[in-house]
Design a protein around this motif. Structure first.
Motif, short mmCIF file in Angstrom:
data_model
loop_
_atom_site.label_atom_id
_atom_site.label_comp_id
_atom_site.label_asym_id
_atom_site.label_seq_id
_atom_site.Cartn_x
_atom_site.Cartn_y
_atom_site.Cartn_z
N PRO A 1 1.59 -7.83 0.50
CA PRO A 1 0.58 -7.76 1.56
C PRO A 1 -0.35 -6.56 1.33
O PRO A 1 0.05 -5.58 0.69
CB PRO A 1 1.38 -7.54 2.84
CG PRO A 1 2.81 -7.48 2.47
CD PRO A 1 2.96 -7.63 1.01
N VAL B 1 -4.46 -7.05 6.20
CA VAL B 1 -4.99 -6.36 7.38
C VAL B 1 -6.26 -5.64 6.95
O VAL B 1 -6.25 -4.90 5.96
CB VAL B 1 -3.99 -5.32 7.94
CG1 VAL B 1 -4.57 -4.61 9.16
CG2 VAL B 1 -2.65 -5.98 8.31
N ILE C 1 4.35 -2.42 7.86
CA ILE C 1 4.52 -3.65 7.05
C ILE C 1 5.66 -3.43 6.05
O ILE C 1 6.53 -4.30 5.87
CB ILE C 1 3.21 -4.02 6.33
CG1 ILE C 1 2.14 -4.39 7.37
CG2 ILE C 1 3.42 -5.19 5.37
CD1 ILE C 1 0.76 -4.67 6.78
N PRO D 1 2.07 -8.46 9.62
CA PRO D 1 0.80 -7.72 9.62
C PRO D 1 0.22 -7.58 11.04
O PRO D 1 -0.28 -6.52 11.39
CB PRO D 1 -0.09 -8.58 8.72
CG PRO D 1 0.87 -9.20 7.75
CD PRO D 1 2.10 -9.50 8.57
#
Ligand code: NPW
Ligand code: ADP
Ligand code: K
Length: 465
Positions: free
Chosen positions: A311, A335, A422, A428
């Motif tokens: 992520p 994000v 995270i 997220p």
């Protein structure tokens, strides 16, 4: 968290049709809540002036004045010819019980603005703006009924807005009270019960006001744990090294087990932060963009960010670079943490929409919502006086931030904090909500003044949350 509404007329209508509560019942409760707020500030020696308009907002003010008359020194000032039938009826009743109606803006200890509420559908004319300016210039405690006059139903603003110390809003929270550009005008918000509990009055909404209780801190439940249990945040270092360092400190102080800055060995590095030229094998989130000055090695950065499934938290310059489109297209969990100017670039890059910062700030909610619907896998953290976290059409509004945060580096720390959550297993969206809340709530812990807070103080303050 509490629901927020773009408009509450439909909720009022539902009270009539579903619960048999008439507009008069609702109004009597609205007036009572307003009277209650005024009473809290009134002693027997003090006076309150209710400045009431021609619609039902004015009618609420008239009801409140009637409820207080006899026990307190209250008067009504009605600068316009009354239009609403309910307001006419309320005025008749108020006069019958002896409420004094004055014919000018007299001095008082408390001023109630019941000029315009939800029905303000066009900008105020010059005369009304002058009236509001005079009212704003008066000494005394100021209470707005439902919405400070001057905020239009489409969230645009008149050139003057009533400056309230407190707003008593009717039935439920309205979006009009939560835009950055009215944060100085609304004061404290109280939600009035309209004769039915808030739970019953409200229907589901995709807009939420975050509450302190929504903050989920990364407490360590497992005793049999080691640093690896709490994740490894990799932060891409740019030429302005300080930015990544601040993000790294934010991540470490917010519970990440390990934090590595990726890039050349920086001149200075807190001893608990590591450095590597390549992505550590056990990294489980990448934070990038802060301190990244153009031009940078796009190929290397693209490989670092996209040749894995980790992520991403993307901030600052990267929100303004075409690489962002490839990042979004990769469908990786993502994000974005832009301030309004960066969000303007994001809209241009991704939606081919040229929107000025001013236009974004005038209606941050609409743009954030539209973007989140266009890219439902992306979590958008639109920073500002009231930060908005937008995900798949849902908006979570964080009003806890203070001007103490308005400093270079505050945002870098927050991106690191979100990365840390995270890394510790938050989704997220949850990481963005709790990261943003913790960041804002820390700023409130510094009570001595609101100008000296540094990004490092934010990191240190996380120890005391
Ligand atoms: N619904 C309910 O059940 C409940 C409602 N409640 C209360 O009612 C309030 C909403 O009342 P409202 O709809 O009458 O609107 P309000 O804000 O008083 O103003 C409308 C008047 O202003 C006028 N006008 C508009 N713009 C203007 C301008 N620029 N310059 C000059 N005039 C302008 C407009 O005129 P028109 O557009 O018709 O020309 C109209 O006459 C709400 O905020 C809450 O306090 C509570 O009691 C709870 C139950
Ligand atoms: N007036 C304010 N009220 C509340 N929060 C604010 C205010 N001004 C700035 N902030 C917060 O401070 C942070 C600033 O971030 P940003 O502008 O990206 O700074 P930088 O990039 O220098 O780190 C954001 O989280 C923002 O929401
Ligand atoms: K008002």
């Amino acid at each position: 968290m509490h629901y927020v509404y773009e408009e509450t007329n439909s909720l009022d209508d539902r009270c009539y049709t579903t619960f048999g509560l008439t507009p008069e019942i609702l109004m009597e409760h609205a007036g009572l809540a307003l009277a209650h707020a005024v009473k809290k500030k009134l002693t027997c020696k003090k006076s309150a002036l209710f400045v009431c308009g021609m619609g039902n907002n004015g009618a609420d003010g008239i009801v409140a004045a009637r409820l207080l008359h006899g026990a307190y020194n209250v008067s009504l000032y009605l600068p316009f010819k009354i239009k609403s039938e309910l307001a006419k009826l309320q005025l008749e009743r108020a006069k019958k019980v002896g409420v004094i109606v004055v014919d000018e803006l007299i001095d008082a200890d408390i001023y109630v603005d019941a000029l315009f509420g939800a029905g303000l559908n066009r900008p105020l004319d010059d005369l009304t703006c002058k009236l509001l300016e005079t009212l704003n210039a008066k000494q005394g405690y100021k209470i707005a009924c439902d919405i400070p006059s001057g905020i239009l139903s489409d969230l645009t603003l008149s050139s003057v807005i009533f400056q309230a110390n407190e707003t008593v809003t009717m039935g439920a929270l309205k979006l009009a009270l939560l835009n950055d550009n009215v944060k100085d005008a609304i004061g404290d918000i109280k939600v009035a019960n309209l004769g039915i509990s808030r739970n019953q009055y409200e229907t589901p909404s995709s807009l939420f006001l975050l509450h302190k209780s929504d903050l989920r801190l990364p407490f360590r439940i497992k005793k049999n744990a080691n640093k690896g249990t709490f994740g490894h945040v990799a932060i891409v270092q740019g030429s302005k090294e300080g930015a990544a360092r601040l993000a790294g400190m934010g991540a470490f102080h917010f519970g990440a087990g390990l934090v590595t800055l990726i890039g050349e060995k920086p001149k200075k590095l807190p001893i608990y932060l590591m450095n590597s030229e390549t992505l550590p094998k056990n990294a489980n989130v990448i934070v990038a963009g802060m301190g990244l000055e153009m031009p940078f090695d796009e190929v290397a950065l693209k490989t670092l960010l996209l040749s894995n499934t980790l992520p991403l938290v993307i901030d600052a310059s990267l929100s303004q670079h075409p690489l962002l489109c490839e990042i979004i297209a990769s469908q990786k969990p993502l994000v974005l943490t832009p301030h309004p100017k960066e969000f303007s670039s994001i809209l241009e890059l991704t939606c081919k929409e040229k929107v000025s910062v001013e236009a974004i700030q005038a209606n941050r909610f609409a743009y954030a919502k539209r973007f989140s619907l266009a890219f439902p896998h992306v979590v958008l953290v639109l920073k500002g006086a009231n930060t908005i976290i937008a995900h798949n059409g849902e908006l979570f509004i964080n009003t806890y931030g203070t001007p103490a945060l308005a400093k270079g580096g505050s945002g870098d720390v927050m991106s690191g904090m979100i990365g840390a959550l995270i890394a510790q297993g938050y989704t997220p969206k949850d990481a963005a909500i709790s990261g943003s809340l913790a960041h804002a709530l820390v700023s409130r812990k510094f009570t001595c003044n609101n100008f000296a807070l540094t990004p490092i103080d934010i990191c240190k303050g996380l120890k005391w949350l």
